[in-house]
Motif scaffolding. Structure first.
Motif: not given
Length: 250
Positions: A100, A193, A226
């Motif tokens: 992410n 994602p 992330a």
């Protein structure tokens, strides 16, 4: 191009080749190109034509608010965005790695610009992308529930390889909204994602939800894998302001 060639190209739907055929034929005669070189050029033209058509289709489906590109973002270490970072975004490696991206920053810092620019780079790379503000997402989910199309709506969202959620954390979220967000993120976890833009740092996300357990689960799925990028500096929007002010009658 004679009518027979044009008809054949139309029938087998080689529209890119059709557009460039006369130009490439003239080029071949002027530069004395071999048949093989000529063939490579017209096939490359057809491939590029198809890529461009695919990009426009994906960009339209993504529903971006504006057409922006990473090349146009004014990088600066003071802003927290460097040229090397932009180059990394362009590779779309985070998509391949199912990681992410979280852009944090104040109003107008350039978070939405970056998320949309990356999204359009993804579309150019053939990645199906969807851009939506979090508030609009919940409104569309509500409408889908009323019409009995909730599951179909969620399935449609899940088909996109890249999901961009803009303006996360502008308000607190209800228990029902938290559950919807959790379901979306759970289905995408380590599969597809997500790009998030927010004015609130992840440490403050827990306070946005009524249920601490759901809040923790949402936080985990967004941040455990992330890249968190703090976009700093003054508002980025003046860079898009009119170059000259309108002259008003006195």
């Amino acid at each position: 191009m004679n009518e027979q060639i044009e008809a054949l190209l139309n029938e087998i739907r080689l529209f890119g080749l059709k557009e460039s055929f006369d130009y490439r034929l003239s080029q071949a005669m002027e530069d004395n190109l071999t048949l093989q070189d000529f063939s490579v050029l017209i096939l490359e033209d057809e491939l590029q034509y198809r890529k461009n058509k695919r990009f426009e289709l994906l960009r339209k489906r993504a529903k971006f608010r504006e057409q922006v590109f990473l090349e146009d973002f004014k990088t600066s270490p003071k802003r927290g965005i460097t040229k090397s970072m932009v180059q990394q975004f362009k590779t779309l490696g985070f998509i391949e790695n199912k990681e992410n991206l979280v852009f944090i920053g104040g109003t107008g810092a350039g978070k939405s610009f970056l998320s949309q620019a990356i999204g359009q780079a993804a579309c150019a790379g053939g990645v199906e992308t969807f851009f939506i503000s979090v508030n609009k997402l919940f409104k569309e989910v509500e409408a889908a529930e009323v019409s009995g199309n909730y599951l179909n709506y969620v399935r449609r969202i899940m088909k996109f390889k890249l999901l961009i959620l803009d303006d996360f954390g502008l308000r607190n979220y209800s228990h029902a909204e938290a559950n919807i967000l959790y379901d979306l993120l759970e289905d995408r976890y380590q599969k597809g994602p997500v790009i998030i833009t927010s004015q609130v740092k992840p440490q403050g996300w827990r306070s946005l939800f009524e249920d601490e357990v759901i809040a923790e689960a949402i936080l985990d799925r967004l941040t455990s894998c992330a890249h968190i990028v703090d976009v700093k500096g003054d508002s980025y929007r003046p860079n898009h302001a009119p170059k000259e002010k309108l002259k008003l009658d006195e």
